[in-house]
Structure formats: structure tokens, C-alpha cells
Motif scaffolding. Structure first.
Motif, PDB file in Angstrom:
ATOM      1  N   LEU A 122      76.493 -56.992 -39.714  1.00  0.00           N
ATOM      2  CA  LEU A 122      76.598 -56.368 -39.547  1.00  0.00           C
ATOM      3  C   LEU A 122      78.045 -56.660 -38.385  1.00  0.00           C
ATOM      4  O   LEU A 122      78.513 -55.775 -38.152  1.00  0.00           O
ATOM      5  CB  LEU A 122      75.098 -56.268 -38.342  1.00  0.00           C
ATOM      6  CG  LEU A 122      75.643 -54.486 -37.009  1.00  0.00           C
ATOM      7  CD1 LEU A 122      75.375 -53.377 -37.949  1.00  0.00           C
ATOM      8  CD2 LEU A 122      75.018 -54.963 -36.512  1.00  0.00           C
ATOM      9  N   ARG A 130      80.261 -50.485 -35.944  1.00  0.00           N
ATOM     10  CA  ARG A 130      78.753 -52.190 -35.150  1.00  0.00           C
ATOM     11  C   ARG A 130      78.903 -50.622 -34.023  1.00  0.00           C
ATOM     12  O   ARG A 130      77.366 -50.874 -33.714  1.00  0.00           O
ATOM     13  CB  ARG A 130      79.496 -53.149 -35.472  1.00  0.00           C
ATOM     14  CG  ARG A 130      79.030 -53.713 -34.552  1.00  0.00           C
ATOM     15  CD  ARG A 130      79.767 -55.137 -34.575  1.00  0.00           C
ATOM     16  NE  ARG A 130      78.354 -56.331 -34.165  1.00  0.00           N
ATOM     17  CZ  ARG A 130      79.108 -56.600 -32.573  1.00  0.00           C
ATOM     18  NH1 ARG A 130      79.799 -55.617 -32.092  1.00  0.00           N
ATOM     19  NH2 ARG A 130      78.354 -57.295 -31.983  1.00  0.00           N
ATOM     20  N   GLU A 131      79.254 -50.385 -33.860  1.00  0.00           N
ATOM     21  CA  GLU A 131      78.615 -50.137 -31.987  1.00  0.00           C
ATOM     22  C   GLU A 131      78.099 -49.260 -32.071  1.00  0.00           C
ATOM     23  O   GLU A 131      76.740 -48.701 -31.277  1.00  0.00           O
ATOM     24  CB  GLU A 131      80.285 -49.711 -31.403  1.00  0.00           C
ATOM     25  CG  GLU A 131      79.621 -49.846 -29.499  1.00  0.00           C
ATOM     26  CD  GLU A 131      81.261 -49.126 -28.454  1.00  0.00           C
ATOM     27  OE1 GLU A 131      82.471 -49.443 -29.865  1.00  0.00           O
ATOM     28  OE2 GLU A 131      80.770 -48.735 -27.624  1.00  0.00           O
ATOM     29  N   VAL A 132      78.533 -48.162 -33.212  1.00  0.00           N
ATOM     30  CA  VAL A 132      76.907 -46.913 -32.915  1.00  0.00           C
ATOM     31  C   VAL A 132      75.874 -47.329 -33.859  1.00  0.00           C
ATOM     32  O   VAL A 132      74.928 -46.384 -32.711  1.00  0.00           O
ATOM     33  CB  VAL A 132      77.679 -46.196 -34.395  1.00  0.00           C
ATOM     34  CG1 VAL A 132      77.052 -44.782 -34.358  1.00  0.00           C
ATOM     35  CG2 VAL A 132      79.335 -45.312 -33.900  1.00  0.00           C
ATOM     36  N   VAL A 133      75.952 -48.535 -34.219  1.00  0.00           N
ATOM     37  CA  VAL A 133      74.240 -48.519 -35.380  1.00  0.00           C
ATOM     38  C   VAL A 133      73.646 -49.157 -33.819  1.00  0.00           C
ATOM     39  O   VAL A 133      72.489 -49.423 -33.893  1.00  0.00           O
ATOM     40  CB  VAL A 133      74.347 -49.832 -35.932  1.00  0.00           C
ATOM     41  CG1 VAL A 133      73.206 -50.587 -36.382  1.00  0.00           C
ATOM     42  CG2 VAL A 133      75.275 -48.709 -37.335  1.00  0.00           C
ATOM     43  N   ILE A 134      74.234 -50.546 -33.297  1.00  0.00           N
ATOM     44  CA  ILE A 134      73.975 -50.985 -31.741  1.00  0.00           C
ATOM     45  C   ILE A 134      73.089 -50.052 -30.800  1.00  0.00           C
ATOM     46  O   ILE A 134      72.103 -50.287 -30.424  1.00  0.00           O
ATOM     47  CB  ILE A 134      74.711 -51.934 -31.276  1.00  0.00           C
ATOM     48  CG1 ILE A 134      75.010 -53.013 -32.723  1.00  0.00           C
ATOM     49  CG2 ILE A 134      73.994 -52.831 -30.226  1.00  0.00           C
ATOM     50  CD1 ILE A 134      75.665 -54.221 -31.545  1.00  0.00           C
TER      51      ILE A 134
END
Lengths: 183, 327
Positions: A122, A130-134
Motif C-alpha cells: 500500500l 493510497r489515500e482513497v484506500v485508507i
């Protein structure tokens, strides 16, 4: 998640649990044995389709062996079909046997490494992906909320997500050796 | 080898994978209407290539699920100060996380006197670093409050389970209070789990004293040594000695797994349910008694369902938020 039928869904979960972890070895096998590297992803998907189709009839008792035998047969058929491909395209078909015999990682070790592995993968995604996933996983935000937070359109969130997942799949399944270097 | 990256963008697989990504995105970040669900099923049924590409991306997405636990401590989520007895309301917790994601580290070291409240949702874990050098790992669906005073340190476990790695300080005893029972560390690593009307304490390292809540005139206490597991009910303590391995298994949640060792399925299911919103249901006692062994990711109940199916040939029935396991 909606399911077509209990049968297809149990094959799906079997596939995710048993077949996908073989992907690094499968990719390595395909790369070693097929000259044209731009075919590799398609070849992998062909192998997957065949394995999945077979599993819908009956889940193979020896998945590892089944996957590699399928891959081997596929390569041999390709060579026969495409006369243009020189025979040395398949450089080391016997490597298949060692690939089958190589033991899989220990389960406990797998579980312990899993967190770290996913985290490192990630971290190597583009920051916005990455930000979207987090924001989804850690904060449970919806697409709309993520868009607001990041100050971008919802469509952009969608693009980041898809790009992120495709890259992550590559890192986690196809190229774990790239990941290994970062661990 | 060098054109490997390019091949991804030119292959037939590329389009299919993109489409699979679109569906996954709609399911993961939003939801599907009935009509869209129909379209999705139709798309999957169109070709095995679709199905396989989707399964692969979905498995990838599933693997990020446990990141929730991992990333919290990295975001330096600050404790909620001056909130005695209060728990984080979900709304507040989200707002807090929001601030921190963009300004990670800003609040670092901002711990101050007063109660600090922490909580986790189902399926999440959190690692808390206290100002005194102690660490607490909070398991799924748990809540606790920390009160660091000059002369003593107290933690109130309001629900769930936590692991404590205590930085010993003889002048400032560290006490965990659960259902009124008190566990006082004497240089220790231990876990405390509160469950309905009992408290279970497992000692990993060092020494600790367990004092039963003083509801009766004669309060009882026990000294725990490594490997000791004490179960305290309202008025009694029962002690059990476990091997280091068994204790490690019991604490598998710290690394995101549940370990079963000839565990009756009924008990295993209850354990898995602590970590997942979709609940597994076993009503048939003859199924509850079957045993299961192995290491399972805590957040993936499907693997337990598969094991029940593959090993015992059991069947499953899917309901809205539960899965029933049947003969």
C-alpha cells in the motif's frame, strides 16, 4: 456480496484462497518459459480461466500441480497453434516439475507477514490511490465523503481506487519479489 | 523482461481488469441497486475471464481490510483527553481521524492528565502508546479508559479485550480494572478479556496480582505467573496453567489471526463472530461439538465457513447479515 449460486461462490472463494497465492510462482514459470513477455498477463488469465472452469465441475485435489500442468499444456498448445513462434520460446518446460514440488510458505509465517506485506504494498502506491484506500478502510468513508475530503470529483476517486487496486493486485500477487525488496 | 510493465496496458486482459475494477469500486465505495446487481451478475456470467479478473481484484481488496488496525497507530491518533467516563462517539472518532490523516504527528506527545478514552469497532485493532512507556493493544469491539496519575496508573476495561505491556514502576503501580476486579502488574505483559460476567487474565511475562472485586467481606486474590490464566467471576477465581504456545495462540489476535486447536465449532464460531459483522450461526448441537484446528485470519469468516464445508461436508445458508452452518 451477491452470489450467482452457492457453487460458483464456493469456487470463487477456493480460487482466492488457494489459486491466487500461487500467482508469483505461476508468473515466474510463464516468464521463464515464454519469450514474448507482453503475452504473460494474458497467458496467466487463460490459465486462470481454465482452472476456474475445471473447478466448477470439480475442485482439483492437488491445486498446485493442477495449475502448473494447465499452464504447461497451454504453452504447448500455443506453440503448436502459432507456428511462427520458434520452439525455443519454451526454454525450460521441465522447470515445471521443480515449480510444482517447491513447498508453499508456512501458514503461520504467512499470517504474520501478511499485515506487513499489505502495508508495504500500500505504501508503494501513488499517494492519492493510497489515500482513497485508507479513507475507506480506516475511516469507513463513502465515495462522496472521500471526494469531499480530498477535494476532488467522485469520478476521480473512482479512478484512483481502480488504479490502486490493479497495482496492488500486481504487487501482492504477481510481483511479490518487488515487495520482498521493500520489506 | 523490461517490457513487462507495458504489456499490462496493451493486453486484452487490460480492458477486462479495468471493468472488474469498476464493479469492485461500485461495491466497495458505494452500493448497487437491485438492477445494478443484476447487471453485475450478468457481467460475471458473460465469461470466465470476467469472473476470474473480478475474483482477483476482490481478493486484493479483501486483503486491505486488516489495514484498518495497522494504520491507526501510524496516524498517531491522539487520546481523547478530559472526557472522564466518556467513550468516543463514532462521529467524533471519524472527525478526529480526519484531522490526523492530513496532519499526522501534530498531536504527537499531546497526552495530558485526565482520562484518555479509546475504543475499537468490530474487526479493528489499535495499538496505544502511553506516556509512561507502556503499550496497550486493543482488540476488536473493545473500549477502555486510561488514568495516569502521579501515584498510580489505572486502566478501566469497559468492554472487550486488551493486551498490556507495562513499563514497570514500583512507585506507580499499574492496575487494570474490569468488572470491578483488579489486576495489578508487577513488571508484566498480560492480557485481560471481559466477557459477559467474567474476566479472563492471561499472564505472558513477569508477575501480576488479581484481586476480586470486593463485594464480599473477604476479598480474594491470586498471584499470577507466566502461563497462568485466571478466570474471575463475581465471587471466585479459577486458575489454569497453559503452555507458552497455548498462550501465544490465545493472543493470536495481536497479529490478526485466531488460532484453533481442536476447538469445538460452536466456540470457534463465537470467537470468529467477535471480529466480523456478518455473524456465523450454528444451532445444531451435533455441529457445535465438531472440532476445528488451524490458524485463521480474524477478519475472514469465509475461511472458517470453507473449512467447515471442506472438512466436515457441512452446508451453509446465507441470510442478510448471517451465515447459518447446517448439515
Amino acid at each position: 456480496m451477491p452470489r450467482v449460486s452457492e457453487d460458483a461462490s464456493s469456487v470463487e472463494s477456493w480460487f482466492a484462497r488457494v489459486v491466487l497465492p500461487l500467482e508469483p510462482a505461476l508468473m515466474q514459470f510463464l516468464r521463464h518459459n515464454w519469450r514474448n513477455q507482453s503475452d504473460i498477463t494474458d497467458l496467466r488469465q487463460d490459465v486462470y480461466e481454465r482452472v476456474f472452469a475445471a473447478a466448477l465441475k470439480e475442485i482439483p485435489a492437488h491445486p498446485r500441480q493442477f495449475v502448473f500442468t494447465t499452464a504447461r499444456n497451454l504453452l504447448i498448445n500455443r506453440i503448436r497453434d502459432e507456428q511462427v513462434v520458434p520452439f525455443e520460446a519454451v526454454t525450460d518446460i521441465d522447470a515445471l516439475n521443480t515449480a510444482i514440488d517447491a513447498p508453499g510458505p508456512d501458514r503461520t509465517v504467512q499470517a504474520r507477514d501478511e499485515l506487513r506485506r499489505v502495508q508495504v504494498a500500500l505504501d508503494s502506491l501513488p499517494p492519492r490511490c493510497r489515500e482513497v484506500v485508507i479513507l475507506r478502510r480506516v475511516e469507513g468513508l463513502s465515495r462522496k465523503e472521500i471526494a469531499l475530503r480530498m477535494g476532488v470529483a467522485e469520478d476521480t476517486v473512482t479512478e484512483h481506487f481502480i488504479k490502486g487496486m490493479r497495482r496492488l493486485a500486481g504487487l501482492l500477487y504477481s510481483d511479490p519479489q518487488d515487495l520482498g525488496r521493500m520489506l | 523482461m523490461s517490457n513487462r510493465g507495458q504489456s499490462e496496458t496493451t493486453s486484452r486482459n487490460d480492458e477486462i481488469e479495468e471493468a472488474a475494477g469498476q464493479w469492485l469500486e461500485r461495491l466497495a465505495l458505494g452500493s448497487l441497486t437491485d438492477e445494478e446487481t443484476g447487471e453485475f451478475e450478468a457481467w460475471k456470467s458473460q465469461s470466465l475471464a470476467h469472473r476470474v479478473a473480478y475474483v482477483r481484484l476482490e481478493a486484493t481488496w479483501q486483503r486491505t481490510e486488516r489495514l484498518a488496525a495497522l494504520h491507526r497507530p501510524m496516524l498517531e491518533k491522539p487520546p481523547v483527553g478530559g472526557n472522564p467516563g466518556g467513550r468516543l462517539s463514532p462521529k467524533y472518532a471519524t472527525a478526529l481521524g480526519a484531522v490526523l490523516l492530513v496532519g499526522a504527528g501534530v498531536f504527537f506527545g499531546s497526552q495530558h492528565a485526565g482520562d484518555l478514552a479509546y475504543s475499537t469497532d468490530v474487526g479493528n485493532r489499535e495499538i496505544i502508546s502511553l506516556a509512561d512507556g507502556s503499550h496497550i493493544e486493543l482488540n476488536t469491539n473493545s473500549a477502555l479508559r486510561v488514568r495516569l496519575g502521579r501515584g498510580r496508573r489505572e486502566v478501566y476495561l469497559d468492554k472487550g479485550e486488551a493486551y498490556f505491556d507495562v513499563s514497570h514502576d514500583a512507585k506507580r503501580p499499574f492496575t487494570v480494572v474490569a468488572l470491578g476486579h483488579r489486576v495489578t502488574d508487577i513488571g508484566t505483559k498480560f492480557s485481560v478479556r471481559e466477557d459477559a460476567n467474567k474476566v479472563e487474565v492471561a499472564l505472558v511475562e513477569g508477575k501480576a496480582r488479581l484481586d476480586l472485586s470486593a463485594t464480599e467481606q473477604s476479598s480474594r486474590s491470586e498471584m499470577l505467573l507466566p502461563g497462568d490464566v485466571a478466570i474471575a467471576t463475581a465471587d471466585q477465581i479459577s486458575m489454569q496453567k497453559l503452555s507458552g504456545q497455548s498462550i501465544a495462540n490465545q493472543l493470536g489476535w495481536r497479529r490478526g489471526v485466531i488460532v484453533f486447536d481442536s476447538t469445538p465449532l460452536g466456540k470457534a464460531v463465537a470467537e470468529v463472530n467477535r471480529y466480523n459483522r456478518t455473524k456465523l450461526v450454528v444451532t445444531d448441537p451435533s455441529i457445535s461439538r465438531l472440532t476445528i484446528s488451524g490458524t485463521f485470519p480474524a477478519d475472514n469468516f469465509q475461511i472458517v465457513v470453507d473449512a467447515a464445508r471442506d472438512v466436515y461436508g457441512l452446508h451453509t445458508k446465507r441470510h442478510e447479515d448471517s451465515i447459518e452452518i447446517l448439515r
